[in-house]
Design a protein around this motif. Sequence first.
Motif, PDB file in Angstrom:
ATOM      1  N   PHE A   1       0.857  -1.178   0.000  1.00 47.88           N
ATOM      2  CA  PHE A   1       0.000   0.000   0.000  1.00 47.88           C
ATOM      3  C   PHE A   1       0.896   1.233   0.000  1.00 47.88           C
ATOM      4  O   PHE A   1       1.924   1.246   0.692  1.00 47.88           O
ATOM      5  N   ALA A   2       0.503   2.261  -0.727  1.00 46.34           N
ATOM      6  CA  ALA A   2       1.302   3.489  -0.799  1.00 46.34           C
ATOM      7  C   ALA A   2       0.600   4.592  -0.017  1.00 46.34           C
ATOM      8  O   ALA A   2      -0.547   4.951  -0.318  1.00 46.34           O
ATOM      9  N   ASP A   3       1.285   5.109   1.007  1.00 51.45           N
ATOM     10  CA  ASP A   3       0.755   6.208   1.820  1.00 51.45           C
ATOM     11  C   ASP A   3      -0.615   5.866   2.393  1.00 51.45           C
ATOM     12  O   ASP A   3      -1.477   6.743   2.564  1.00 51.45           O
ATOM     13  N   ARG A   4      -0.824   4.623   2.726  1.00 51.59           N
ATOM     14  CA  ARG A   4      -2.131   4.183   3.238  1.00 51.59           C
ATOM     15  C   ARG A   4      -1.950   3.024   4.211  1.00 51.59           C
ATOM     16  O   ARG A   4      -1.086   2.170   4.023  1.00 51.59           O
ATOM     17  N   ILE A   5      -2.785   3.000   5.241  1.00 50.69           N
ATOM     18  CA  ILE A   5      -2.778   1.882   6.177  1.00 50.69           C
ATOM     19  C   ILE A   5      -3.282   0.633   5.465  1.00 50.69           C
ATOM     20  O   ILE A   5      -4.337   0.650   4.830  1.00 50.69           O
ATOM     21  N   PRO A   6      -2.554  -0.474   5.525  1.00 50.59           N
ATOM     22  CA  PRO A   6      -2.991  -1.697   4.847  1.00 50.59           C
ATOM     23  C   PRO A   6      -4.274  -2.275   5.442  1.00 50.59           C
ATOM     24  O   PRO A   6      -4.595  -2.049   6.617  1.00 50.59           O
ATOM     25  N   THR A   7      -4.977  -3.044   4.633  1.00 48.73           N
ATOM     26  CA  THR A   7      -6.134  -3.789   5.112  1.00 48.73           C
ATOM     27  C   THR A   7      -5.697  -5.195   5.522  1.00 48.73           C
ATOM     28  O   THR A   7      -4.810  -5.788   4.907  1.00 48.73           O
ATOM     29  N   THR A   8      -6.344  -5.737   6.572  1.00 50.21           N
ATOM     30  CA  THR A   8      -5.836  -6.979   7.157  1.00 50.21           C
ATOM     31  C   THR A   8      -6.882  -8.049   7.464  1.00 50.21           C
ATOM     32  O   THR A   8      -6.608  -8.938   8.278  1.00 50.21           O
ATOM     33  N   PRO A   9      -8.072  -8.058   6.862  1.00 51.34           N
ATOM     34  CA  PRO A   9      -9.059  -9.062   7.286  1.00 51.34           C
ATOM     35  C   PRO A   9      -8.628 -10.497   7.021  1.00 51.34           C
ATOM     36  O   PRO A   9      -9.105 -11.418   7.688  1.00 51.34           O
ATOM     37  N   HIS A  10      -7.742 -10.713   6.062  1.00 56.17           N
ATOM     38  CA  HIS A  10      -7.275 -12.064   5.751  1.00 56.17           C
ATOM     39  C   HIS A  10      -5.753 -12.189   5.922  1.00 56.17           C
ATOM     40  O   HIS A  10      -5.141 -13.105   5.376  1.00 56.17           O
ATOM     41  N   ALA A  11      -5.161 -11.292   6.674  1.00 58.61           N
ATOM     42  CA  ALA A  11      -3.694 -11.183   6.706  1.00 58.61           C
ATOM     43  C   ALA A  11      -3.039 -12.212   7.628  1.00 58.61           C
ATOM     44  O   ALA A  11      -3.576 -12.566   8.682  1.00 58.61           O
ATOM     45  N   ARG A  12      -1.860 -12.648   7.198  1.00 54.46           N
ATOM     46  CA  ARG A  12      -0.909 -13.384   8.033  1.00 54.46           C
ATOM     47  C   ARG A  12       0.429 -12.648   7.890  1.00 54.46           C
ATOM     48  O   ARG A  12       1.070 -12.710   6.831  1.00 54.46           O
ATOM     49  N   ILE A  13       0.823 -11.970   8.963  1.00 56.42           N
ATOM     50  CA  ILE A  13       1.914 -10.997   8.860  1.00 56.42           C
ATOM     51  C   ILE A  13       3.235 -11.650   8.473  1.00 56.42           C
ATOM     52  O   ILE A  13       3.962 -11.124   7.615  1.00 56.42           O
ATOM     53  N   ASP A  14       3.575 -12.784   9.053  1.00 58.40           N
ATOM     54  CA  ASP A  14       4.853 -13.424   8.727  1.00 58.40           C
ATOM     55  C   ASP A  14       4.929 -13.773   7.240  1.00 58.40           C
ATOM     56  O   ASP A  14       5.952 -13.535   6.578  1.00 58.40           O
ATOM     57  N   ASP A  15       3.855 -14.349   6.713  1.00 58.57           N
ATOM     58  CA  ASP A  15       3.832 -14.681   5.288  1.00 58.57           C
ATOM     59  C   ASP A  15       3.901 -13.424   4.433  1.00 58.57           C
ATOM     60  O   ASP A  15       4.559 -13.409   3.384  1.00 58.57           O
TER      61      ASP A  15
END
Length: 350
Positions: free
Chosen positions: A236-250
């Motif tokens: 994401f550029a200059d924006r907070i990412p969306t995370t409803p399906h996120a796995r941070i390590d991956d």
Amino acid sequence: MRAALRLAAVTATLFALASGGVVAQPAPMSAPMTERITAPSEPPRVDMARLDLGLRARALADGVYVIEGANADFSPANGCNIINTGFIVTDAGVVVVNTGPSRRYGEQQRALIERTTGQPVVQVVHLNLHPDYFLGNQAYADLPRRATEATRAGMAREAAAYETNLYRLCGDWMKGTQALLPDAGPATSLDAAASAGVLRIGGRELLLQELRGHTDSDLVLIDRRSGVAFIGGLAFADRIPTTPHARIDDWLASLTTLAATLKAADARVIVPSHGPVRADTSALFQTRDYLRWLDHRLRTSARNGLELAEVLKLPVPAPYKDWAAVQTEYLRNVVHLFPGHEQAVLGAAR
């Protein structure tokens, strides 16, 4: 192993991928092109009375265009158009990259493409399962709509919730919108259509790489001729990412791999799905640094016994506090991800 994963494995042979370390930047673009790509673009002129999204096509290279959305959260004021979609002109017709958040968007997008190019659209490619990547599909019901098997399965699983949520957020902009999934079966699956990670159509070679972390299947599409890379929601550029399906390590591992891919492919223009187009890989750095900060904050807060409400009261530091959608997306980030850290701490204490 799923066919979608086989695509990722085969595609990896196209590039000298990094196994870790610092994200590398590709060589800088020439000054004139850099200035054209990075010049601030005028936001769409939304006409709420006429439900006109004011979509405009911006040329990034010969035959490659972006249609830029607002760098914001979903709202009626922006027509719930917060995504950068794209299209690529080939000798066989036009390939569309994502179809937007609504039937109305898809219809206006298709009309804009045909006015701009004078050529018909011949197929659609979806980069992940999120609603603004495919809820415009009704406008392309007559065409092949391609996605990985994992993305199609995710869309099928989430479609009803997407419809409900976007009608609540967007109101009249969503009139007539019903989820139309990518086509099923080997004839239209990206996993079968791409040979060794390359989709060949009308003299164009579109490099495909499937990663993961933002969702279970994050597809990157790079036009080999122009060096334009559509990287979806991985950065994401200059924006907070969306995370409803996120796995941070991956996700972090995929950003390292993606940076090496972009360098090996000599990608010169980076199109994130959210935020301004870039002539470098700075969006990858931004997203990587934010995810590391967020993960550390949530992990530390859980270890210190903070509750969700207490975490939400902690101040967001610069530069993240000044990014688009911070008031909404940061809250969602914490709500999505903090319970997992709490459970990890509780499990370790048993």
